[in-house]
Design a protein around this motif. Structure first.
Motif, short mmCIF file in Angstrom:
data_model
loop_
_atom_site.label_atom_id
_atom_site.label_comp_id
_atom_site.label_asym_id
_atom_site.label_seq_id
_atom_site.Cartn_x
_atom_site.Cartn_y
_atom_site.Cartn_z
N ASP A 93 3.78 22.06 6.65
CA ASP A 93 3.99 23.26 6.02
C ASP A 93 4.59 24.55 6.80
OD1 ASP A 93 2.14 23.93 7.96
OD2 ASP A 93 0.35 24.03 6.52
N ALA A 94 5.40 24.19 8.04
CA ALA A 94 6.03 25.11 8.98
C ALA A 94 4.99 26.46 9.42
CB ALA A 94 7.04 25.77 8.26
N ARG A 95 3.61 26.05 9.49
CA ARG A 95 2.49 26.95 10.06
C ARG A 95 2.05 26.22 11.05
NH1 ARG A 95 -0.92 27.65 4.94
NH2 ARG A 95 -2.33 28.48 6.51
N PRO A 96 1.59 27.37 12.14
CA PRO A 96 0.70 26.69 13.33
C PRO A 96 -0.65 26.34 12.69
CG PRO A 96 0.82 29.08 13.47
CD PRO A 96 1.52 28.47 12.29
N HIS A 97 -1.23 25.16 13.30
CA HIS A 97 -2.71 24.71 12.92
C HIS A 97 -3.51 24.26 14.29
CE1 HIS A 97 -2.24 24.54 8.67
NE2 HIS A 97 -1.09 24.24 8.73
N ARG A 98 -4.55 24.66 14.12
CA ARG A 98 -5.56 24.08 15.48
C ARG A 98 -5.95 22.73 15.26
NH1 ARG A 98 -10.99 24.79 17.16
NH2 ARG A 98 -11.58 25.68 14.90
N LEU A 99 -5.55 22.05 16.36
CA LEU A 99 -6.08 20.68 16.44
C LEU A 99 -6.82 20.34 17.56
CD1 LEU A 99 -2.32 19.44 15.56
CD2 LEU A 99 -4.49 18.60 14.38
N HIS A 100 -7.86 19.53 17.43
CA HIS A 100 -8.88 19.43 18.39
C HIS A 100 -9.15 18.08 18.65
CE1 HIS A 100 -12.81 20.47 20.75
NE2 HIS A 100 -13.28 19.57 19.86
N GLY A 101 -9.27 17.34 19.97
CA GLY A 101 -9.60 16.19 20.22
C GLY A 101 -9.35 15.93 21.63
N PRO A 102 -9.53 14.56 22.20
CA PRO A 102 -9.53 14.25 23.65
C PRO A 102 -8.12 13.99 23.90
CG PRO A 102 -10.64 12.34 22.50
CD PRO A 102 -10.61 13.57 21.49
N LEU A 103 -7.42 13.92 25.12
CA LEU A 103 -6.54 13.44 25.44
C LEU A 103 -6.35 11.92 25.33
CD1 LEU A 103 -6.02 15.36 28.94
CD2 LEU A 103 -4.30 15.74 26.82
N LEU A 104 -5.28 11.48 24.99
CA LEU A 104 -5.27 10.12 25.08
C LEU A 104 -5.33 9.33 26.10
CD1 LEU A 104 -4.56 7.38 23.34
CD2 LEU A 104 -1.93 7.97 23.89
N THR A 105 -5.08 9.99 27.17
CA THR A 105 -5.33 9.35 28.59
C THR A 105 -6.78 9.42 28.97
OG1 THR A 105 -4.78 11.53 29.68
CG2 THR A 105 -3.00 9.79 29.57
N ASP A 106 -7.61 10.33 28.49
CA ASP A 106 -9.10 10.35 28.57
C ASP A 106 -9.64 9.34 27.73
OD1 ASP A 106 -8.96 12.32 30.30
OD2 ASP A 106 -9.51 13.96 29.08
N VAL A 107 -9.12 8.93 26.62
CA VAL A 107 -9.71 7.89 25.70
C VAL A 107 -9.39 6.77 26.50
CG1 VAL A 107 -9.26 6.64 23.46
CG2 VAL A 107 -9.21 8.94 23.59
N LEU A 108 -8.14 6.36 26.98
CA LEU A 108 -7.89 5.17 27.74
C LEU A 108 -8.35 5.00 28.72
CD1 LEU A 108 -3.87 5.50 27.48
CD2 LEU A 108 -5.13 3.84 26.20
N ALA A 109 -8.88 6.14 29.64
CA ALA A 109 -9.82 5.82 30.78
C ALA A 109 -11.08 5.47 30.38
CB ALA A 109 -9.89 7.24 31.51
N ALA A 110 -11.67 5.98 29.38
CA ALA A 110 -13.00 5.63 28.97
C ALA A 110 -13.16 4.12 28.66
CB ALA A 110 -13.41 6.55 27.68
N VAL A 111 -12.32 3.61 28.34
CA VAL A 111 -12.29 1.97 27.92
C VAL A 111 -11.69 1.36 28.94
CG1 VAL A 111 -12.04 2.62 25.33
CG2 VAL A 111 -9.85 2.00 26.66
N GLY A 112 -11.21 1.75 30.02
CA GLY A 112 -10.95 0.91 31.25
C GLY A 112 -9.64 0.46 31.55
N ALA A 113 -8.60 1.18 30.74
CA ALA A 113 -7.24 1.10 30.77
C ALA A 113 -6.65 1.44 32.13
CB ALA A 113 -6.33 1.67 29.82
N PRO A 114 -5.83 0.72 32.93
CA PRO A 114 -5.21 0.94 34.12
C PRO A 114 -4.28 2.01 33.98
CG PRO A 114 -4.16 -1.08 33.15
CD PRO A 114 -5.39 -0.44 32.25
N LEU A 115 -4.78 3.46 34.41
CA LEU A 115 -4.15 4.54 34.11
C LEU A 115 -3.15 4.78 35.45
CD1 LEU A 115 -6.31 6.81 32.43
CD2 LEU A 115 -4.64 5.49 31.44
N HIS A 116 -3.21 4.00 36.55
CA HIS A 116 -2.62 4.31 37.87
C HIS A 116 -1.07 3.85 37.43
CE1 HIS A 116 -4.04 -0.03 37.87
NE2 HIS A 116 -2.83 -0.34 38.42
N ASP A 117 -0.61 2.73 36.50
CA ASP A 117 0.63 2.56 36.20
C ASP A 117 1.31 3.30 35.14
OD1 ASP A 117 2.84 0.86 35.80
OD2 ASP A 117 1.91 -0.87 35.05
#
Length: 198
Positions: A93-117
């Motif tokens: 709609d070409a308008r700004p909207h507020r989006l809210h949620g965790p960083l994808l990297t925080d989701v990955l960290a929460a499930v034990g993904a190896p974020l060092h790579d």
């Protein structure tokens, strides 16, 4: 008579609760998330559920996803993570909207993904099968979030949700320079699966 009616009402309520509990999904019976699973992560993650069940995991099976172990997240698990807000101008709609949620990297960290790579490959998959290949380093640099809310309300299935992997394209110079319809190619709405290390 009233006490008998009350006894029957209480018995029916208890029976209904037991029946609903017995009919709950495998995930709700201790095979993963406590509530309905919104996001399944496979690959190099710490598992909390078993293998794909071709009979019950129909959408994943039809999209040729296969796994022996995975991590299932429900809304409460995602909402418990630190969240970010952003206000990108959306292509719809070409308008700004507020989006809210965790960083994808925080989701990955929460499930034990190896974020060092930073080169670790990810595949973000939407319910319609649209899949975005990206790396952990790119996800971090772009500040991708797993949005759960749009303009303060949970995103419904059938709209852009219930989850949307999205970025603030207005604040990323190489994306802000593109025409609006081209800024969100790396942002699958209706996100439901992330393959880690594929």
């Amino acid at each position: 008579m009233n006490s008998k009616r009350q006894f029957l009402a209480n018995s029916l309520a208890a029976g209904t609760a037991v029946t609903l509990s017995a009919c709950a999904s495998p995930a709700a019976r201790g095979r993963g998330a406590a509530g309905p699973t919104l996001l399944t992560l496979t690959g190099t993650v710490r598992p909390n559920r078993g293998p794909l069940d071709k009979a019950l995991d129909q959408m994943m099976a039809k999209q040729q996803i296969a796994f022996e172990r995975a991590h299932a997240l429900d809304f409460a698990a995602l909402a418990a993570l630190p969240a970010r807000d952003m206000r990108p101008t959306l292509e719809y709609d070409a308008r700004p909207h507020r989006l809210h949620g965790p960083l994808l990297t925080d989701v990955l960290a929460a499930v034990g993904a190896p974020l060092h790579d930073a080169a670790l490959p990810l595949a973000l998959r939407a319910i319609d099968g649209y899949t975005v290949p990206i790396t952990v380093g790119e996800a971090r640099r772009l500040g991708l979030i797993v949005a759960t809310h749009l303009d303060g309300a949970p995103m419904p299935l059938g709209g852009l949700g219930p989850l949307w992997a999205v970025l603030d394209a207005d604040r990323i110079p190489e994306l802000a320079a593109k025409p609006l319809p081209e800024r969100f190619a790396q942002c699958p709405w209706g996100l439901y699966h992330v393959a880690v290390g594929v």
